[in-house]
Write an enzyme that holds these catalytic residues in place. Structure first.
Site, PDB file in Angstrom:
ATOM      1  CE1 TYR A 131      10.541  -1.236   9.215  1.00 36.14           C
ATOM      2  CE2 TYR A 131      12.889  -0.748   9.236  1.00 36.14           C
ATOM      3  CZ  TYR A 131      11.644  -0.601   8.668  1.00 36.14           C
ATOM      4  OH  TYR A 131      11.492   0.181   7.539  1.00 36.14           O
TER       5      TYR A 131
HETATM    6  N1  LIG Z   1      11.211   5.791   8.213  1.00 35.37           N
HETATM    7  C1  LIG Z   1      12.281   5.453   7.503  1.00 35.37           C
HETATM    8  O1  LIG Z   1      13.347   6.094   7.573  1.00 35.37           O
HETATM    9  C2  LIG Z   1      12.182   4.283   6.552  1.00 35.37           C
HETATM   10  C3  LIG Z   1      13.326   3.897   5.865  1.00 35.37           C
HETATM   11  C4  LIG Z   1      13.229   2.872   4.910  1.00 35.37           C
HETATM   12  C5  LIG Z   1      11.996   2.266   4.664  1.00 35.37           C
HETATM   13  N2  LIG Z   1      10.903   2.642   5.361  1.00 35.37           N
HETATM   14  C6  LIG Z   1       9.608   1.997   5.015  1.00 35.37           C
HETATM   15  O2  LIG Z   1       8.928   2.810   4.076  1.00 35.37           O
HETATM   16  C7  LIG Z   1       7.536   2.476   4.083  1.00 35.37           C
HETATM   17  C8  LIG Z   1       6.684   3.712   3.998  1.00 35.37           C
HETATM   18  O3  LIG Z   1       7.151   4.698   4.888  1.00 35.37           O
HETATM   19  P1  LIG Z   1       6.220   5.975   5.271  1.00 35.37           P
HETATM   20  O4  LIG Z   1       7.057   6.868   6.098  1.00 35.37           O
HETATM   21  O5  LIG Z   1       5.509   6.462   4.063  1.00 35.37           O
HETATM   22  O6  LIG Z   1       5.175   5.211   6.218  1.00 35.37           O
HETATM   23  P2  LIG Z   1       4.048   5.775   7.172  1.00 35.37           P
HETATM   24  O7  LIG Z   1       3.769   7.223   6.904  1.00 35.37           O
HETATM   25  O8  LIG Z   1       4.380   5.343   8.566  1.00 35.37           O
HETATM   26  O9  LIG Z   1       2.774   4.952   6.653  1.00 35.37           O
HETATM   27  C9  LIG Z   1       2.570   3.616   6.900  1.00 35.37           C
HETATM   28  C10 LIG Z   1       1.086   3.372   6.685  1.00 35.37           C
HETATM   29  O10 LIG Z   1       0.819   1.968   6.913  1.00 35.37           O
HETATM   30  C11 LIG Z   1      -0.479   1.934   7.484  1.00 35.37           C
HETATM   31  N3  LIG Z   1      -0.785   0.705   8.173  1.00 35.37           N
HETATM   32  C12 LIG Z   1      -0.280   0.258   9.352  1.00 35.37           C
HETATM   33  N4  LIG Z   1      -0.901  -0.874   9.711  1.00 35.37           N
HETATM   34  C13 LIG Z   1      -1.825  -1.139   8.754  1.00 35.37           C
HETATM   35  C14 LIG Z   1      -2.784  -2.147   8.569  1.00 35.37           C
HETATM   36  N5  LIG Z   1      -2.944  -3.137   9.473  1.00 35.37           N
HETATM   37  N6  LIG Z   1      -3.584  -2.120   7.477  1.00 35.37           N
HETATM   38  C15 LIG Z   1      -3.454  -1.123   6.574  1.00 35.37           C
HETATM   39  N7  LIG Z   1      -2.571  -0.115   6.680  1.00 35.37           N
HETATM   40  C16 LIG Z   1      -1.766  -0.129   7.771  1.00 35.37           C
HETATM   41  C17 LIG Z   1      -0.495   3.087   8.452  1.00 35.37           C
HETATM   42  O11 LIG Z   1      -1.818   3.395   8.786  1.00 35.37           O
HETATM   43  P3  LIG Z   1      -2.276   3.928  10.243  1.00 35.37           P
HETATM   44  O12 LIG Z   1      -2.302   5.413  10.138  1.00 35.37           O
HETATM   45  O13 LIG Z   1      -3.637   3.332  10.379  1.00 35.37           O
HETATM   46  O14 LIG Z   1      -1.281   3.409  11.243  1.00 35.37           O
HETATM   47  C18 LIG Z   1       0.189   4.171   7.636  1.00 35.37           C
HETATM   48  O15 LIG Z   1      -0.732   4.922   6.887  1.00 35.37           O
HETATM   49  C19 LIG Z   1       7.330   1.616   5.319  1.00 35.37           C
HETATM   50  O16 LIG Z   1       7.230   0.263   4.910  1.00 35.37           O
HETATM   51  C20 LIG Z   1       8.612   1.829   6.121  1.00 35.37           C
HETATM   52  O17 LIG Z   1       8.923   0.703   6.918  1.00 35.37           O
HETATM   53  C21 LIG Z   1      10.959   3.647   6.293  1.00 35.37           C
END
Ligand SMILES: NC(=O)c1ccc[n+]([C@@H]2O[C@H](COP(=O)([O-])OP(=O)(O)OC[C@H]3O[C@@H](n4cnc5c(N)ncnc54)[C@H](OP(=O)(O)O)[C@@H]3O)[C@@H](O)[C@H]2O)c1
Length: 218
Positions: A131
């Site tokens: 990641y």
């Molecule tokens: N979790 C943490 O603590 C953390 C910390 C720092 C940064 N981040 C980053 O913050 C960002 C947003 O976080 P979040 O929690 O809002 O994310 P999330 O709810 O997991 O949403 C990610 C979205 O990306 C979509 N996606 C995945 N593969 C795809 C594809 N091939 N084409 C189009 N869409 C696709 C997913 O759709 P599906 O439903 O189809 O899978 C989902 O709707 C991410 O980049 C994450 O890495 C996370």
């Protein structure tokens, strides 16, 4: 302004689209699962089916025509393994950057992560390492492009209500958490402030109102 959000059904993406729609912008959510369209539309965005692991740059560029900005909010998510860290967290961001260049959409906000830009902590596991490697490569790709990019590295995300107060600065910041609602509002403030282009920023909860935190950057 038309703002295209990659990963349009994600938690931050839906919050972001809601605020954009509420103030009169036109958010567009790119989703890979057409069954999510109703949720996206309920939040006030246009839903467009686009699997960022299958589309070409030409496909995505066509969807970006007329946009004023793009936001990369996609992610392979916590249940995914090493391969999808590369195909989504790196590959989909690279694709969106390439498409933005082709479509002439200069403003690009990328959601990255704290920890990017450094080797992963020893013992943190192969999925976390993949990641962080993917996020680091996505950042490097975006910095190489002739776009008005801003890279935003939030700390650990929570679903707590937003406080509207953050700590936002060039790396490094101490590790911390931040509500997704505040990340969405910071992205909007960054989109509104062209002076934040070509900056890499870390974000955790803090004491500074979001508007002041962003104003202090430019
Ligand atoms: N979790 C943490 O603590 C953390 C910390 C720092 C940064 N981040 C980053 O913050 C960002 C947003 O976080 P979040 O929690 O809002 O994310 P999330 O709810 O997991 O949403 C990610 C979205 O990306 C979509 N996606 C995945 N593969 C795809 C594809 N091939 N084409 C189009 N869409 C696709 C997913 O759709 P599906 O439903 O189809 O899978 C989902 O709707 C991410 O980049 C994450 O890495 C996370």
């Amino acid at each position: 302004m038309r703002v295209v959000i990659a990963g349009g059904h994600g938690k931050i993406a839906l919050l972001l689209a809601g605020v954009l729609a509420g103030r009169g912008d036109q958010p567009v959510g790119l989703i890979r699962n057409p069954g999510q369209a109703a949720d996206v539309e309920r939040g006030g965005a246009e839903a467009v089916a686009c699997d960022l692991e299958a589309a070409t740059a030409a496909d995505v560029a066509a969807l970006l025509e007329g946009a004023g900005a793009v936001v990369f909010a996609a992610g392979a998510g916590p249940g995914s393994g090493v391969p999808r860290k590369d195909t989504v967290d790196r590959g989909a961001s690279v694709l969106l950057g390439e498409a933005a260049g082709r479509a002439g959409v200069r403003r690009f906000v990328q959601i990255s992560s704290m920890g990017a830009g450094q080797p992963p902590q020893p013992g943190s596991g192969e999925v976390w390492a993949a990641y962080i490697a993917a996020k680091t490569a996505a950042e490097e790709d975006l910095r190489s492009r002739d776009l008005d990019w801003t890279i935003l590295r939030p700390g650990s995300l929570t679903d707590d209500p937003g406080t509207g107060r953050v700590r936002l600065a060039a790396p490094p910041l101490p590790r911390g958490t931040v509500p997704r609602a505040d990340v969405a509002k910071v992205i909007i403030a960054l989109l509104d402030d062209p002076g934040t282009a070509r900056q890499t920023l870390e974000l955790v909860s803090g004491d500074t109102p979001i508007a002041a935190a962003v104003r202090a950057l430019s």
